[in-house]
Design an enzyme around this catalytic site. Structure first.
Site, short mmCIF file in Angstrom:
data_model
loop_
_atom_site.label_atom_id
_atom_site.label_comp_id
_atom_site.label_asym_id
_atom_site.label_seq_id
_atom_site.Cartn_x
_atom_site.Cartn_y
_atom_site.Cartn_z
N GLY A 67 -8.68 12.05 2.57
CA GLY A 67 -8.91 10.76 3.22
C GLY A 67 -7.65 10.25 3.88
CB THR A 96 -4.66 8.53 8.43
OG1 THR A 96 -3.70 7.65 7.82
CG2 THR A 96 -6.06 7.96 8.25
CG HIS A 146 -5.03 -0.84 9.42
ND1 HIS A 146 -5.31 -0.56 10.74
CD2 HIS A 146 -6.00 -0.23 8.69
CE1 HIS A 146 -6.40 0.20 10.80
NE2 HIS A 146 -6.85 0.41 9.57
CE LYS A 165 -3.54 2.92 9.28
NZ LYS A 165 -3.61 4.13 8.44
N1 NDP Z 1 -10.29 8.04 5.07
C1 NDP Z 1 -10.48 6.74 4.77
O1 NDP Z 1 -11.63 6.25 4.72
C2 NDP Z 1 -9.33 5.87 4.47
C3 NDP Z 1 -8.07 6.38 4.56
N2 NDP Z 1 -7.01 5.63 4.21
C4 NDP Z 1 -5.72 6.30 4.26
O2 NDP Z 1 -5.32 6.59 2.92
C5 NDP Z 1 -3.89 6.68 2.89
C6 NDP Z 1 -3.35 5.85 1.74
O3 NDP Z 1 -3.53 4.48 2.01
P1 NDP Z 1 -3.06 3.36 0.97
O4 NDP Z 1 -3.63 3.61 -0.37
O5 NDP Z 1 -3.30 2.06 1.63
O6 NDP Z 1 -1.49 3.67 0.88
P2 NDP Z 1 -0.45 3.25 -0.27
O7 NDP Z 1 0.88 3.29 0.38
O8 NDP Z 1 -0.92 2.03 -0.95
O9 NDP Z 1 -0.56 4.45 -1.33
C7 NDP Z 1 -0.12 5.74 -1.10
C8 NDP Z 1 0.37 6.32 -2.42
O10 NDP Z 1 0.58 7.72 -2.24
C9 NDP Z 1 1.79 8.06 -2.87
N3 NDP Z 1 2.36 9.30 -2.34
C10 NDP Z 1 3.30 9.49 -1.40
N4 NDP Z 1 3.55 10.80 -1.25
C11 NDP Z 1 2.75 11.45 -2.13
C12 NDP Z 1 2.56 12.81 -2.46
N5 NDP Z 1 3.27 13.79 -1.89
N6 NDP Z 1 1.63 13.13 -3.39
C13 NDP Z 1 0.92 12.16 -4.00
N7 NDP Z 1 1.08 10.85 -3.75
C14 NDP Z 1 1.98 10.50 -2.81
C15 NDP Z 1 2.67 6.85 -2.59
O11 NDP Z 1 3.81 6.87 -3.43
P3 NDP Z 1 5.26 6.45 -2.84
O12 NDP Z 1 5.32 4.98 -3.00
O13 NDP Z 1 6.22 7.21 -3.68
O14 NDP Z 1 5.32 6.88 -1.39
C16 NDP Z 1 1.69 5.72 -2.89
O15 NDP Z 1 1.61 5.46 -4.26
C17 NDP Z 1 -3.41 6.26 4.29
O16 NDP Z 1 -3.20 7.40 5.08
C18 NDP Z 1 -4.60 5.48 4.83
O17 NDP Z 1 -4.66 5.45 6.21
C19 NDP Z 1 -7.14 4.33 3.81
C20 NDP Z 1 -8.37 3.77 3.72
C21 NDP Z 1 -9.57 4.49 4.04
O1 LIG Z 2 -4.70 2.49 5.95
C1 LIG Z 2 -5.81 1.91 5.90
O2 LIG Z 2 -6.00 0.87 5.28
C2 LIG Z 2 -6.93 2.54 6.61
N1 LIG Z 2 -6.74 3.71 7.13
C3 LIG Z 2 -7.70 4.49 7.81
C4 LIG Z 2 -7.27 4.75 9.23
O3 LIG Z 2 -6.06 4.86 9.50
O4 LIG Z 2 -8.14 4.91 10.10
C5 LIG Z 2 -9.09 3.93 7.71
C6 LIG Z 2 -9.17 2.42 7.69
O5 LIG Z 2 -8.91 1.92 8.96
C7 LIG Z 2 -8.22 1.84 6.66
#
Ligand code: NDP
Ligand SMILES: O=C(O)C1=N[C@H](C(=O)O)C[C@H](O)C1
Length: 275
Positions: free
Chosen positions: A103, A105, A162, A166
């Protein structure tokens, strides 16, 4: 049927935490109490709904994953980590034969797909797991296929907002641009306008205060060459719960593909929705 074993990577991140909470309440899956975490995380564990989840640091992941595979057999990894980790994490999953739902990006999306195609495993990869948004993508894909050049000469503007943390441009917006391109619109993803300032988001975009720390708003606006016609498409998501159901559906879909012996295949959320 036995629940599908999953490991959600990216705890204690925002989306990984939400998906983990939903997974615990979903009888289709069984959440392993382990998660690959990021280099900045000091904690050894993170608690979700009263369950302690072990946080595995990047330096320990090879050994711990081998241990987990020995104990649990096959499980599906669900990756909501960081754009900077996408390429390396995918290579890691593939090297270990771990099927995964990506998931996260960003990263090199072409390389990501190639890595899976060259591996013995399979993955569902999508920048947006929200089923209604995926449905909109499917409509766009149909239009692009059926009516290439439909919006030739139109000017496109894309803006997305966002939460401030992000790291990258919306992956969803980038995917949508590819459909507009196929409908004849000349537009580069570098022209996507990003908003990350909470004050602007609240005062100009009218994004509710409660969701400044977690939202994904997107507007695509097409204007005709003589400016007499405007089309606008919008999807505004507050919070992150919407992504959970699609993610867990993707896990079930992937499990079905693995059981039918598929290898080296990349599936999209449109594939999941169609199934
Ligand atoms: N496909 C979808 O529907 C959606 C996708 N997303 C995507 O999901 C991703 C995460 O978003 P979000 O939760 O808001 O981000 P956050 O920054 O809140 O969380 C990301 C986490 O991943 C950790 N991390 C970094 N590097 C690694 C690694 N090598 N292995 C495991 N964990 C790691 C980070 O730790 P640290 O602090 O050490 O970096 C942090 O705890 C983004 O790319 C976002 O765009 C979000 C919403 C929906
Ligand atoms: O980082 C987010 O929050 C989200 N990331 C995804 C994206 O980059 O398209 C999906 C959604 O917009 C939320």
């Amino acid at each position: 049927m036995n629940p599908i074993k999953i490991m959600i990577n990216g705890l204690p991140g925002n989306v990984a935490s939400i998906i983990a909470g939903h997974a615990m309440a979903d009888p289709r899956v069984s959440l392993l109490p382990h998660s690959l975490t990021g280099p900045e995380i000091d904690a050894d564990q993170h608690t979700i709904s009263g369950t302690a989840i072990e946080l595995i640091k990047p330096a320990d992941r090879e050994k711990r994953i081998d241990d987990l595979a020995a104990v649990h057999g096959r499980f599906i990894s669900v990756d909501f980590t960081h754009p900077s980790a996408v390429t390396d994490n995918a290579a890691f999953y593939c090297s270990r034969g771990l099927p995964f739902v990506m998931g996260t990006t960003g990263g090199d999306r072409k390389k990501l797909a190639e890595t899976v195609a060259e591996s013995k495993t399979c993955a569902v990869i999508a920048p947006n797991m929200a089923k209604q948004i995926v449905g909109f993508q499917a409509m766009m894909a149909h239009a692009a296929e059926t009516f290439p050049g439909l919006f030739k000469g139109y000017t496109l503007s894309v803006r997305e907002s966002h939460q401030a943390g992000k790291a990258d441009t919306s992956g969803t917006a980038k995917a949508m641009v590819s459909y507009f391109n196929r409908m004849g619109v000349d537009f580069s993803t570098e022209a996507i306008a990003m908003e990350r300032d909470p004050t602007v988001q609240r005062d100009r975009w009218n994004i509710p205060e409660a969701y400044l720390s977690g939202h994904g708003w997107h507007t695509y606006r097409l204007t005709s060459p003589d400016k007499t016609v405007v089309f606008e498409f919008q999807h505004n998501v507050n919070g992150r719960d919407i992504y959970a159901e699609g993610t867990l559906d993707a896990v079930c879909y992937l499990q079905g593909k693995l059981e039918s012996g598929q290898q080296g295949r990349v599936f999209s959320m449109i594939d999941v929705l169609e199934a």
